[in-house]
Design a protein around this motif. Structure first.
Motif, PDB file in Angstrom:
ATOM      1  N   ILE A 185     -16.075  -3.019  -3.795  1.00 45.95           N
ATOM      2  CA  ILE A 185     -14.866  -2.476  -4.414  1.00 45.95           C
ATOM      3  C   ILE A 185     -15.253  -1.682  -5.663  1.00 45.95           C
ATOM      4  CG2 ILE A 185     -12.752  -3.074  -5.663  1.00 45.95           C
ATOM      5  CD1 ILE A 185     -12.341  -3.442  -2.732  1.00 45.95           C
ATOM      6  N   ARG A 186     -16.227  -2.159  -6.395  1.00 40.79           N
ATOM      7  CA  ARG A 186     -16.685  -1.457  -7.597  1.00 40.79           C
ATOM      8  C   ARG A 186     -17.178  -0.052  -7.255  1.00 40.79           C
ATOM      9  NH1 ARG A 186     -20.655  -4.615 -11.325  1.00 40.79           N
ATOM     10  NH2 ARG A 186     -18.693  -5.618 -11.811  1.00 40.79           N
ATOM     11  N   GLU A 187     -17.923   0.072  -6.169  1.00 40.75           N
ATOM     12  CA  GLU A 187     -18.428   1.383  -5.755  1.00 40.75           C
ATOM     13  C   GLU A 187     -17.279   2.292  -5.303  1.00 40.75           C
ATOM     14  OE1 GLU A 187     -21.964   3.211  -3.018  1.00 40.75           O
ATOM     15  OE2 GLU A 187     -21.103   1.288  -2.420  1.00 40.75           O
ATOM     16  N   ILE A 188     -16.355   1.750  -4.540  1.00 43.16           N
ATOM     17  CA  ILE A 188     -15.184   2.521  -4.117  1.00 43.16           C
ATOM     18  C   ILE A 188     -14.423   3.002  -5.343  1.00 43.16           C
ATOM     19  CG2 ILE A 188     -12.948   2.393  -2.938  1.00 43.16           C
ATOM     20  CD1 ILE A 188     -14.319   0.322  -1.020  1.00 43.16           C
ATOM     21  N   SER A 189     -14.267   2.127  -6.305  1.00 46.38           N
ATOM     22  CA  SER A 189     -13.576   2.467  -7.546  1.00 46.38           C
ATOM     23  C   SER A 189     -14.286   3.606  -8.273  1.00 46.38           C
ATOM     24  CB  SER A 189     -13.503   1.228  -8.441  1.00 46.38           C
ATOM     25  OG  SER A 189     -13.065   1.559  -9.723  1.00 46.38           O
ATOM     26  N   ARG A 190     -15.577   3.471  -8.423  1.00 46.91           N
ATOM     27  CA  ARG A 190     -16.362   4.478  -9.155  1.00 46.91           C
ATOM     28  C   ARG A 190     -16.292   5.844  -8.474  1.00 46.91           C
ATOM     29  NH1 ARG A 190     -21.385   6.182  -8.413  1.00 46.91           N
ATOM     30  NH2 ARG A 190     -21.915   4.493  -6.995  1.00 46.91           N
ATOM     31  N   LEU A 191     -16.458   5.875  -7.155  1.00 45.40           N
ATOM     32  CA  LEU A 191     -16.486   7.146  -6.439  1.00 45.40           C
ATOM     33  C   LEU A 191     -15.110   7.790  -6.299  1.00 45.40           C
ATOM     34  CD1 LEU A 191     -19.082   6.271  -3.663  1.00 45.40           C
ATOM     35  CD2 LEU A 191     -19.422   7.718  -5.679  1.00 45.40           C
ATOM     36  N   SER A 192     -14.065   6.978  -6.261  1.00 49.67           N
ATOM     37  CA  SER A 192     -12.717   7.532  -6.110  1.00 49.67           C
ATOM     38  C   SER A 192     -12.064   7.844  -7.453  1.00 49.67           C
ATOM     39  CB  SER A 192     -11.823   6.570  -5.331  1.00 49.67           C
ATOM     40  OG  SER A 192     -11.571   5.385  -6.082  1.00 49.67           O
ATOM     41  N   GLY A 193     -12.598   7.267  -8.532  1.00 48.05           N
ATOM     42  CA  GLY A 193     -11.991   7.461  -9.845  1.00 48.05           C
ATOM     43  C   GLY A 193     -10.746   6.625 -10.060  1.00 48.05           C
ATOM     44  N   ILE A 194     -10.573   5.589  -9.234  1.00 44.34           N
ATOM     45  CA  ILE A 194      -9.428   4.683  -9.346  1.00 44.34           C
ATOM     46  C   ILE A 194      -9.960   3.336  -9.814  1.00 44.34           C
ATOM     47  CG2 ILE A 194      -7.552   3.551  -8.109  1.00 44.34           C
ATOM     48  CD1 ILE A 194      -7.697   5.886  -6.078  1.00 44.34           C
ATOM     49  N   SER A 195      -9.353   2.770 -10.835  1.00 40.31           N
ATOM     50  CA  SER A 195      -9.875   1.517 -11.380  1.00 40.31           C
ATOM     51  C   SER A 195      -9.849   0.400 -10.347  1.00 40.31           C
ATOM     52  CB  SER A 195      -9.070   1.088 -12.613  1.00 40.31           C
ATOM     53  OG  SER A 195      -7.811   0.565 -12.234  1.00 40.31           O
ATOM     54  N   VAL A 224       0.837  -1.201   0.000  1.00 41.57           N
ATOM     55  CA  VAL A 224       0.000   0.000   0.000  1.00 41.57           C
ATOM     56  C   VAL A 224       0.871   1.249   0.000  1.00 41.57           C
ATOM     57  CG1 VAL A 224      -1.712   1.305   1.319  1.00 41.57           C
ATOM     58  CG2 VAL A 224      -1.889  -1.175   1.144  1.00 41.57           C
ATOM     59  N   SER A 225       2.034   1.178   0.623  1.00 45.58           N
ATOM     60  CA  SER A 225       2.919   2.344   0.664  1.00 45.58           C
ATOM     61  C   SER A 225       3.363   2.774  -0.727  1.00 45.58           C
ATOM     62  CB  SER A 225       4.140   2.048   1.536  1.00 45.58           C
ATOM     63  OG  SER A 225       4.865   0.947   1.020  1.00 45.58           O
ATOM     64  N   ASP A 226       3.263   1.895  -1.727  1.00 34.59           N
ATOM     65  CA  ASP A 226       3.621   2.237  -3.101  1.00 34.59           C
ATOM     66  C   ASP A 226       2.483   2.918  -3.865  1.00 34.59           C
ATOM     67  OD1 ASP A 226       6.112   1.169  -2.715  1.00 34.59           O
ATOM     68  OD2 ASP A 226       5.771  -0.629  -3.907  1.00 34.59           O
ATOM     69  N   LEU A 227       1.299   2.955  -3.285  1.00 29.80           N
ATOM     70  CA  LEU A 227       0.186   3.630  -3.946  1.00 29.80           C
ATOM     71  C   LEU A 227       0.524   5.109  -4.073  1.00 29.80           C
ATOM     72  CD1 LEU A 227      -2.786   3.253  -4.968  1.00 29.80           C
ATOM     73  CD2 LEU A 227      -3.510   3.923  -2.693  1.00 29.80           C
ATOM     74  N   PRO A 228       0.454   5.662  -5.275  1.00 30.14           N
ATOM     75  CA  PRO A 228       0.811   7.068  -5.457  1.00 30.14           C
ATOM     76  C   PRO A 228       0.002   7.993  -4.543  1.00 30.14           C
ATOM     77  CG  PRO A 228       0.560   5.984  -7.574  1.00 30.14           C
ATOM     78  CD  PRO A 228       0.069   5.018  -6.527  1.00 30.14           C
ATOM     79  N   GLU A 229       0.662   9.003  -4.032  1.00 27.91           N
ATOM     80  CA  GLU A 229       0.039   9.956  -3.106  1.00 27.91           C
ATOM     81  C   GLU A 229      -1.235  10.559  -3.687  1.00 27.91           C
ATOM     82  OE1 GLU A 229      -0.259  11.514   0.574  1.00 27.91           O
ATOM     83  OE2 GLU A 229       1.343  10.187  -0.095  1.00 27.91           O
ATOM     84  N   LYS A 230      -1.223  10.860  -4.959  1.00 28.05           N
ATOM     85  CA  LYS A 230      -2.389  11.448  -5.635  1.00 28.05           C
ATOM     86  C   LYS A 230      -3.598  10.512  -5.521  1.00 28.05           C
ATOM     87  CE  LYS A 230      -3.435  12.424 -10.396  1.00 28.05           C
ATOM     88  NZ  LYS A 230      -2.882  12.673 -11.714  1.00 28.05           N
ATOM     89  N   GLN A 231      -3.369   9.212  -5.623  1.00 29.40           N
ATOM     90  CA  GLN A 231      -4.474   8.260  -5.528  1.00 29.40           C
ATOM     91  C   GLN A 231      -4.913   8.063  -4.080  1.00 29.40           C
ATOM     92  OE1 GLN A 231      -2.991   4.918  -7.862  1.00 29.40           O
ATOM     93  NE2 GLN A 231      -4.307   5.581  -9.534  1.00 29.40           N
ATOM     94  N   LYS A 232      -3.971   8.121  -3.135  1.00 27.01           N
ATOM     95  CA  LYS A 232      -4.334   8.021  -1.718  1.00 27.01           C
ATOM     96  C   LYS A 232      -5.268   9.167  -1.335  1.00 27.01           C
ATOM     97  CE  LYS A 232      -0.066   5.898  -0.132  1.00 27.01           C
ATOM     98  NZ  LYS A 232       1.155   6.100   0.656  1.00 27.01           N
ATOM     99  N   ILE A 233      -4.953  10.358  -1.828  1.00 24.57           N
ATOM    100  CA  ILE A 233      -5.763  11.539  -1.513  1.00 24.57           C
ATOM    101  C   ILE A 233      -7.188  11.381  -2.040  1.00 24.57           C
ATOM    102  CG2 ILE A 233      -6.036  14.000  -2.072  1.00 24.57           C
ATOM    103  CD1 ILE A 233      -2.943  14.178  -1.912  1.00 24.57           C
ATOM    104  N   LYS A 234      -7.347  10.717  -3.174  1.00 26.91           N
ATOM    105  CA  LYS A 234      -8.681  10.478  -3.733  1.00 26.91           C
ATOM    106  C   LYS A 234      -9.381   9.307  -3.039  1.00 26.91           C
ATOM    107  CE  LYS A 234      -8.278   9.917  -8.163  1.00 26.91           C
ATOM    108  NZ  LYS A 234      -7.923   9.846  -9.597  1.00 26.91           N
ATOM    109  N   LEU A 235      -8.614   8.294  -2.646  1.00 26.24           N
ATOM    110  CA  LEU A 235      -9.191   7.053  -2.134  1.00 26.24           C
ATOM    111  C   LEU A 235      -9.650   7.138  -0.684  1.00 26.24           C
ATOM    112  CD1 LEU A 235      -9.775   4.011  -2.469  1.00 26.24           C
ATOM    113  CD2 LEU A 235      -7.402   3.603  -1.788  1.00 26.24           C
ATOM    114  N   TYR A 236      -8.804   7.631   0.197  1.00 25.35           N
ATOM    115  CA  TYR A 236      -9.091   7.542   1.624  1.00 25.35           C
ATOM    116  C   TYR A 236     -10.374   8.250   2.064  1.00 25.35           C
ATOM    117  CZ  TYR A 236      -4.630   5.177   2.220  1.00 25.35           C
ATOM    118  OH  TYR A 236      -3.601   4.286   2.155  1.00 25.35           O
ATOM    119  N   PRO A 237     -10.691   9.453   1.574  1.00 29.97           N
ATOM    120  CA  PRO A 237     -11.964  10.072   1.982  1.00 29.97           C
ATOM    121  C   PRO A 237     -13.179   9.240   1.547  1.00 29.97           C
ATOM    122  CG  PRO A 237     -10.530  11.712   0.984  1.00 29.97           C
ATOM    123  CD  PRO A 237      -9.884  10.380   0.766  1.00 29.97           C
ATOM    124  N   VAL A 238     -13.100   8.634   0.370  1.00 28.99           N
ATOM    125  CA  VAL A 238     -14.206   7.804  -0.123  1.00 28.99           C
ATOM    126  C   VAL A 238     -14.382   6.589   0.780  1.00 28.99           C
ATOM    127  CG1 VAL A 238     -14.956   6.312  -2.023  1.00 28.99           C
ATOM    128  CG2 VAL A 238     -14.006   8.567  -2.514  1.00 28.99           C
TER     129      VAL A 238
END
Length: 71
Positions: free
Chosen positions: A44-54, A15-29
């Motif tokens: 996971i599909r809903e998390i993906s859709r709302l965060s914009g991360i595949s 998880v530490s390799d997840l780009p910071e830009k994606q962490k910022i989008k993912l964690y609030p969702v």
């Protein structure tokens, strides 16, 4: 995606390799969904859709929802 040539299986990335830009989008969702709904009602599909991360990217770093919730 990295493939272990000896076994032909995916190698999960830490998880530490997840780009910071994606962490910022993912964690609030993730926080919002899991704090407002039951664990089993969140996909996971809903998390993906709302965060914009595949979902493929999410599974690359988080093999399960449990790992995502507790990371």
């Amino acid at each position: 995606m990295k493939i272990d040539r000896n076994h032909g299986i995916d190698i999960k990335k830490p998880v530490s390799d997840l780009p910071e830009k994606q962490k910022i989008k993912l964690y609030p969702v993730v926080l919002k969904l899991f704090s407002t709904r039951d664990f089993h009602q969140v996909s996971i599909r809903e998390i993906s859709r709302l965060s914009g991360i595949s979902s493929t990217t999410l599974y690359r770093y988080f093999p399960s929802k449990e790992k995502m919730l507790f990371s």
